[in-house]
Design an enzyme around this catalytic site. Sequence first.
Site, PDB file in Angstrom:
ATOM      1  N   ASP A  70       0.813  -1.210   0.000  1.00 58.10           N
ATOM      2  CA  ASP A  70       0.000   0.000   0.000  1.00 58.10           C
ATOM      3  C   ASP A  70       0.851   1.266   0.000  1.00 58.10           C
ATOM      4  O   ASP A  70       0.546   2.232  -0.695  1.00 58.10           O
ATOM      5  CB  ASP A  70      -0.914   0.001   1.222  1.00 58.10           C
ATOM      6  N   TRP A 117      -5.727   0.496  -0.329  1.00 62.87           N
ATOM      7  CA  TRP A 117      -5.701  -0.390  -1.494  1.00 62.87           C
ATOM      8  C   TRP A 117      -5.763  -1.853  -1.057  1.00 62.87           C
ATOM      9  O   TRP A 117      -6.416  -2.674  -1.704  1.00 62.87           O
ATOM     10  CB  TRP A 117      -4.457  -0.125  -2.340  1.00 62.87           C
ATOM     11  N   ASP A 118      -5.100  -2.185   0.042  1.00 65.01           N
ATOM     12  CA  ASP A 118      -5.207  -3.542   0.573  1.00 65.01           C
ATOM     13  C   ASP A 118      -6.653  -3.877   0.920  1.00 65.01           C
ATOM     14  O   ASP A 118      -7.125  -4.999   0.669  1.00 65.01           O
ATOM     15  CB  ASP A 118      -4.349  -3.690   1.835  1.00 65.01           C
ATOM     16  N   LEU A 119      -7.344  -2.943   1.541  1.00 61.53           N
ATOM     17  CA  LEU A 119      -8.709  -3.200   1.982  1.00 61.53           C
ATOM     18  C   LEU A 119      -9.644  -3.393   0.795  1.00 61.53           C
ATOM     19  O   LEU A 119     -10.479  -4.307   0.786  1.00 61.53           O
ATOM     20  CB  LEU A 119      -9.197  -2.054   2.866  1.00 61.53           C
ATOM     21  N   GLY A 142      -8.772  -6.715  -0.839  1.00 56.03           N
ATOM     22  CA  GLY A 142      -9.290  -7.846  -0.087  1.00 56.03           C
ATOM     23  C   GLY A 142     -10.737  -8.161  -0.424  1.00 56.03           C
ATOM     24  O   GLY A 142     -11.131  -9.331  -0.548  1.00 56.03           O
TER      25      GLY A 142
END
Length: 396
Positions: free
Chosen positions: A127, A156-158, A161
Amino acid sequence: MRVVEAGAFVAAPLGGMTLAQMGADVIRIDTVGGGLDYRRWPVTSDNTSLFWTGLNKSKRSVVLDLTSPEGREIAMALITATGDDAGLFLTNFPPRGWLDYDKLSAQRTDLIQLTLQGDRHGGSAVDYTLNAQLGVPGMTGAEGSDSPVNHVLPAWDLITGQMVAVGLLAAERHRSRTGQGQHVKLALKDVGLAVMAHLGFITEAQLGQPRQRHGNELFGAMGRDFVCADGVRVMVVGLTGKQWRAITDATASGAQFDAIAARLGLDLSQEGGRFLARREIAAVLSEWIAARKFADVCAAFDAHGVCWSRYQDIGELAASDLECSPANPMFARLEQTGVGPVLAPGIPLDFQGSGRLPPGPAPVLGEHTEVVLAELLGIDAAHYGRLRDQGLVGGV
């Protein structure tokens, strides 16, 4: 639905946990001693990772010696085990060796594998490096500053996911209709690029109008922080016409706002007009809020339906906010091994027909190794004992 997960950090474990919290049997495979994120901060005083326990709720844990050929063979067998609702594999490790799709699909032709990558070329990204590439730190922070401002939320990770979960569900639906498995690839950088384009940031730049810093002000409308007479700070937003009218009515500032509109030649019923007049509007609201204690501001705002909130730190959120408590049906208190009693959320989706599953704790590392190998591979107690003696499996 059974998903085997071999991953670490945020996006891949979050995708697996999202499915687990909707009822999927998600089996996380780790190497002996734990994976890359097993001790990821924050940690308790005895080094239990709150990061790991937070992102692996409701899963089952299998520990194998993935440095050995025998351990990797067992992992491949778990991934490709039979069952109409099985044969789904999630990983954010490079798809080679025992993680290679071609090798795995040779054992199960309808295998669905979702491989999460840093970029579409298979390169590494997280991220924080991605934000730097996408220009977000240059749009964040005080107006006029020329230093990058990083932030703590791995956005961005969230998002990625959640796309992991959507991608697996879409591929499973395709397989149920056609019988075809497939290798799905998802790049963190592509997710970031797509969202930046969806929100207009990239088009703005292409038109020669790259987004500038605006401090704590909401871009394109009226929204910013204010301080009450007793020092309490509040956030007030007038994005929609209804929200703007509520602010006007609550503060009885209609005549002042009309004067601002006439002086500047702007239509404050439009969000863009409110943005252009944001400093003049803020001066009026700052004076009104600064003259009143928080309780009075709260009463006036709530009576008129203003879109607002009080600034509070995480300690206050956890200690006293009813929405962050079992009063919110998403939450429950549970016992997390290695941590103790914790407040844990289930999935935010509130299924009105089928109901919402309660949150489950994260497993102890390797807690389900023996039972999963028995269920999926038919390994009996004697065989499992030999594997354990050889150091090929681990668990409690």
